[in-house]
Design a protein around this motif. Structure first.
Motif, PDB file in Angstrom:
ATOM      1  N   ASN A   1       0.584  -0.961  -0.286  1.00  0.00           N
ATOM      2  CA  ASN A   1       0.027   0.140  -0.388  1.00  0.00           C
ATOM      3  C   ASN A   1       0.733   1.754   0.070  1.00  0.00           C
ATOM      4  O   ASN A   1       0.962   2.047  -0.716  1.00  0.00           O
ATOM      5  N   LYS A   2       1.998   1.192   1.016  1.00  0.00           N
ATOM      6  CA  LYS A   2       2.727   2.774   0.356  1.00  0.00           C
ATOM      7  C   LYS A   2       3.515   2.629  -0.112  1.00  0.00           C
ATOM      8  O   LYS A   2       3.473   4.114  -0.965  1.00  0.00           O
ATOM      9  N   ALA A   3       3.717   1.501  -1.162  1.00  0.00           N
ATOM     10  CA  ALA A   3       4.479   2.019  -2.397  1.00  0.00           C
ATOM     11  C   ALA A   3       3.630   2.723  -3.301  1.00  0.00           C
ATOM     12  O   ALA A   3       4.058   2.994  -4.814  1.00  0.00           O
ATOM     13  N   GLN A   4       2.124   1.876  -3.826  1.00  0.00           N
ATOM     14  CA  GLN A   4       0.836   1.544  -4.058  1.00  0.00           C
ATOM     15  C   GLN A   4       0.544   4.247  -4.236  1.00  0.00           C
ATOM     16  O   GLN A   4       0.626   4.108  -4.989  1.00  0.00           O
ATOM     17  N   ASN A   5       0.625   4.325  -2.918  1.00  0.00           N
ATOM     18  CA  ASN A   5       0.817   5.498  -2.826  1.00  0.00           C
ATOM     19  C   ASN A   5       1.852   6.553  -2.894  1.00  0.00           C
ATOM     20  O   ASN A   5       1.272   7.896  -3.593  1.00  0.00           O
ATOM     21  N   ILE A   6       3.109   6.035  -2.900  1.00  0.00           N
ATOM     22  CA  ILE A   6       4.219   6.664  -3.620  1.00  0.00           C
ATOM     23  C   ILE A   6       3.577   6.744  -5.637  1.00  0.00           C
ATOM     24  O   ILE A   6       4.073   7.752  -5.687  1.00  0.00           O
ATOM     25  N   HIS A   7       3.688   5.828  -5.457  1.00  0.00           N
ATOM     26  CA  HIS A   7       3.254   5.150  -7.339  1.00  0.00           C
ATOM     27  C   HIS A   7       2.718   6.606  -7.271  1.00  0.00           C
ATOM     28  O   HIS A   7       2.415   7.687  -8.215  1.00  0.00           O
ATOM     29  N   ASP A   8       1.353   6.555  -6.825  1.00  0.00           N
ATOM     30  CA  ASP A   8      -0.401   7.578  -6.807  1.00  0.00           C
ATOM     31  C   ASP A   8       0.370   9.567  -6.765  1.00  0.00           C
ATOM     32  O   ASP A   8       0.084  10.010  -7.637  1.00  0.00           O
ATOM     33  N   LEU A   9       1.412   8.968  -5.957  1.00  0.00           N
ATOM     34  CA  LEU A   9       1.527  10.430  -5.722  1.00  0.00           C
ATOM     35  C   LEU A   9       2.651  11.134  -6.442  1.00  0.00           C
ATOM     36  O   LEU A   9       2.546  12.393  -6.623  1.00  0.00           O
ATOM     37  N   LEU A  10       3.481  10.361  -7.210  1.00  0.00           N
ATOM     38  CA  LEU A  10       4.720  10.963  -8.173  1.00  0.00           C
ATOM     39  C   LEU A  10       4.272  10.432  -9.489  1.00  0.00           C
ATOM     40  O   LEU A  10       4.172  11.362 -10.320  1.00  0.00           O
ATOM     41  N   GLN A  11       3.407   9.885  -9.757  1.00  0.00           N
ATOM     42  CA  GLN A  11       2.618   9.612 -11.169  1.00  0.00           C
ATOM     43  C   GLN A  11       2.488  10.360 -12.348  1.00  0.00           C
ATOM     44  O   GLN A  11       2.864  11.672 -12.832  1.00  0.00           O
ATOM     45  N   ASP A  12       1.408  11.474 -11.806  1.00  0.00           N
ATOM     46  CA  ASP A  12       0.977  12.853 -12.576  1.00  0.00           C
ATOM     47  C   ASP A  12       2.244  14.132 -12.945  1.00  0.00           C
ATOM     48  O   ASP A  12       2.000  14.497 -14.086  1.00  0.00           O
ATOM     49  N   SER A  13       2.585  14.079 -11.521  1.00  0.00           N
ATOM     50  CA  SER A  13       3.941  14.992 -11.412  1.00  0.00           C
ATOM     51  C   SER A  13       4.629  14.331 -12.639  1.00  0.00           C
ATOM     52  O   SER A  13       5.665  15.108 -13.669  1.00  0.00           O
TER      53      SER A  13
END
Length: 194
Positions: A40-52
């Motif tokens: 879940n932490k990895a998915q959160n980091i992906h979600d956080l960075l992907q758009d930028s």
């Protein structure tokens, strides 16, 4: 005549009392919790960075004006700092160490800010993208290391199976589902900052 603890256990749960089976269940539950947390932490980091990352990549490819390019870079820089803090808390030395390692010493971290080398000052978009991509690669590698060749579902089934062996068939599936729901609720609270 009074029933023994073991007799009551067997009558209520349908299995013999077995401390080793209970220990196996506790280990499986801890492993499931760890795998779920890391995933879940990895998915959160992906979600956080992907758009930028997508924004900066598009800005670089499309030759946008400086103001637009710099705004995208600033956004990715901010998200990168947030991702690193998600992983390392406020440990500035650890954040700096990781940032220097994954950026090949083109970016460092000091006093809560990203510090650019002479090269990276002139190539911010490229350096930020490259660093964010390497961070995601490292996060994914860590998930793979924790999960092994299995997915989260495998660990949930292991937990339910060991529960059944330790505590009987009654409620084994419900327990696994409730535990998974608890994990999702915790992640939701972490995401919302509650």
């Amino acid at each position: 005549e009074l029933m023994t603890f073991e007799e009551v256990w067997k009558a209520e749960r349908g299995v013999d009392f077995n401390p080793q089976a209970i220990e196996k269940y506790e280990a499986a539950a801890a492993q499931y919790a760890m795998v779920t947390l890391v995933t879940n932490k990895a998915q959160n980091i992906h979600d956080l960075l992907q758009d930028s990352m997508t924004l900066v990549r598009g800005n670089n490819q499309n030759g946008v004006n400086d103001k637009t390019r710099e705004a995208g870079e600033k956004q990715l820089e901010s998200k990168l700092i947030t991702a690193l803090k998600t992983l390392y808390g406020d440990d500035e030395a650890k954040i700096n160490e990781e940032l220097q390692k994954i950026s090949n010493n083109t970016i460092s971290y000091k006093d809560g800010q990203i510090v650019y080398s002479e090269f990276s000052k002139n190539n911010k978009g490229y350096c930020l993208l490259d660093t964010a991509e390497k961070l995601l690669d490292n996060v994914d590698a860590n998930v793979q290391k924790i999960q092994g060749s299995y997915g989260v579902e495998y660990y949930a089934k292991q937990m339910a199976s060991t529960y059944e062996q330790a505590y009987g068939r009654k409620n084994a599936t419900q327990l696994a589902r409730a535990f998974a729901n608890d994990q999702e609720e915790i992640v939701g609270k972490v995401r919302s900052g509650v």
